[in-house]
Structure formats: C-alpha cells, structure tokens
Design a protein around this motif. Structure first.
Motif, short mmCIF file in Angstrom:
data_model
loop_
_atom_site.label_atom_id
_atom_site.label_comp_id
_atom_site.label_asym_id
_atom_site.label_seq_id
_atom_site.Cartn_x
_atom_site.Cartn_y
_atom_site.Cartn_z
N PRO A 37 0.83 -1.21 0.00
CA PRO A 37 0.00 0.00 0.00
C PRO A 37 0.86 1.26 0.00
N HIS A 38 0.51 2.20 -0.87
CA HIS A 38 1.27 3.44 -1.00
C HIS A 38 0.39 4.51 -1.64
N HIS A 56 -6.23 -2.96 -4.13
CA HIS A 56 -7.19 -2.44 -3.16
C HIS A 56 -7.24 -0.92 -3.28
N TYR A 57 -8.46 -0.39 -3.32
CA TYR A 57 -8.63 1.05 -3.56
C TYR A 57 -9.97 1.49 -2.98
N LEU A 77 -4.71 5.79 -1.20
CA LEU A 77 -3.95 4.59 -0.87
C LEU A 77 -4.35 3.44 -1.80
N HIS A 78 -3.35 2.71 -2.32
CA HIS A 78 -3.60 1.55 -3.17
C HIS A 78 -2.38 0.65 -3.15
N ASP A 79 -2.56 -0.60 -3.58
CA ASP A 79 -1.45 -1.53 -3.71
C ASP A 79 -1.48 -2.10 -5.12
N PHE A 259 5.89 4.80 -2.87
CA PHE A 259 6.04 4.01 -4.09
C PHE A 259 5.77 2.52 -3.91
N GLY A 260 5.53 2.08 -2.69
CA GLY A 260 5.14 0.70 -2.46
C GLY A 260 6.26 -0.30 -2.38
#
Length: 274
Positions: A37-38, A56-57, A77-79, A259-260
């Motif tokens: 997640p970033h 995930h969003y 946030l998302h991965d 940047f994850g």
C-alpha cells in the motif's frame, strides 16, 4: 524494449521512459505481488496489457483488465498484485495535478469512482500516455494529451458541488515557492507569506487543487530528487542527505509509503527491465 513474452518472465521488471518530459511513463510486468500500500501525489492513469491487475482502492478490491482504463486519484492509498497465476503487464503514466490545473484553471480535481473505468472518453484521452514507451511524445503532443485528459476527467468525474471558491493563484504561488525551496525547512507560515493567503485556507485550497497536502507535496518532490540521484549511481545515504532528508532510514520510510517498495528494490526492478 521488451516484446510481448510467450511465457512469464523469470523476474519482475519495470521500464521507465527515458524521454525527458512533464509526464513519467512506465511499463512493467509482475508475476504476483507488485506493490505494498502506497500513495502518489499524481493521477495514475494506466492500461492493463495482459493478465489481471488487482489492487485495493477506497475499500474495495478492483481488477484492471485489457480494454479498461485505470484512473487512481492523487494521494489515494492503493497496492498492486496479480489477479491470477499468469501475472500481469501494464503501462502507467503519472500526471502531475498542476498540469491538469493549467487546463481546469482552479477547479477541484475530478474524481473517478472505482479506480477502473470502461468509459470510452477516458480510454481515448489516455491513449497517448499509455502507448509503447519507444514512441516518444513530442512536446505539443504531450500538451494536447494533457488537455484531452483533463477534459475527459472533468466530463466523466463530474464537477464537484458545494465547494467554496478556491484561490488558485495563491495556491500556485505556494506551489512555485515549494519547487524553488524544496530542500529547506518549509513551514505553513512561509507559504502564507509567499502566497498572500491565510495559511489554513491555503492548506485547504492546496489539497483540493493539487490532491495532497503541502507537506506531502514537499516530501514527494524530495523523493523525486532521490530517485534521480539513485539512477545516477548515488548511494542511499548520499541520495537521502542530498535531497534534504534527515538520514537514510527517514528517506526509506517515506519512499516505501509513496512508491510501495523500498528504494533498493525500486532500483533492482528498473535494472531488470533493461
């Protein structure tokens, strides 16, 4: 440039466009897990080329497949991970909200719900940015594409209602001040003086216009410097200090959140893509 593989590659890879320009463009392949997640402070506009790109969003698990357009809002946030065992390949462009504001002229940034869109207007408008990386974008082509994308985002996302009028000129003066002094210890008081706008009103407007807080904006500009220095061969320690971070661990924490992946892993993937 990587051609379409007949079978999954042995390792993940990322290619960045070597062409100088306002928009960062990448192509990548991941066999399973891509990113923790970033949050970016840009629009992430992409196209899945092969496989299923899952992420995930906004509290949901979303899936990008060929034919759709990925549109992630700044600072959300998302991965990223493969949705199947076959892995996934994609292209992504990272669009600075300041470029969108040059077109919209001070409107709140449009939001596209769901992170994935099947709207043909966004598909057409994003095409220039997600074409093969060996196709260089001429300056005028990039500018036209930014305009088309801004118009498509506004049309598909709709204009937000009920917002107080935003002071775009003051926010832009604050943004310009940050760009000129990003290695200094910038405070809201300094931005208030530079912009002529009361600090808390400025902070509110800055978030609505550029998609992130002033502090996050400063941090991401320093991380841009870190990435550039790492690609030039600097060590993690030297890149962190040169960009204005307290030390390597301070920089690494922010890098991974933004940047994850840790900075060393980020460099490793780019080397694998060469």
């Amino acid at each position: 440039m990587h051609s379409e593989p007949n079978h999954p590659p042995a390792s993940d890879w990322v290619i960045r466009s070597a062409q100088p320009g306002s928009v960062e463009r990448i192509e990548a392949w991941f066999g399973s897990h891509g990113y923790d997640p970033h949050r970016h402070d840009t629009y992430s506009i992409g196209r899945t080329l092969a496989g299923v790109q899952s992420f995930h969003y906004k509290g949901s698990l979303c899936h990008g497949v060929p034919g759709n357009t990925l549109v992630l809002h700044p600072d959300e946030l998302h991965d990223g991970m493969a949705g199947t065992a076959a892995g996934f390949r994609y292209r992504m462009a990272y669009i600075d909200p300041a470029l969108i504001q040059q077109v919209l002229g001070g409107e709140p940034l449009p939001f596209i719900a769901g992170g994935v869109s099947s709207d043909p207007r966004l598909f057409r408008a994003s095409q220039a940015f997600v074409q093969a990386l060996d196709h260089p974008l001429e300056r005028l082509e990039e500018q036209d594409a930014v305009y088309d994308l801004a118009m498509a985002l506004r049309a598909v996302g709709g204009k937000p209602r009920g917002r107080k009028r935003l002071d775009y000129r003051s926010a832009e003066r604050a943004r310009a001040f940050i760009m000129e002094h990003q290695q200094a210890g910038i405070t809201l008081e300094m931005l208030e003086k530079a912009s002529g706008r009361e600090q808390w009103s400025l902070s509110r407007d800055f978030r609505a216009l550029y998609g992130t807080s002033p502090y996050r904006f400063v941090t991401l500009r320093r991380l841009d410097t870190v990435r550039r220095l790492l690609l030039d061969g600097f060590t993690l320690v030297d890149a962190a200090l040169a960009a204005g971070f307290h030390d390597q661990s301070h920089m690494t924490r922010h890098f991974t959140r933004s940047f994850g992946v840790p900075p060393a892993r980020w460099v490793e993937r780019l080397r694998a893509g060469r």
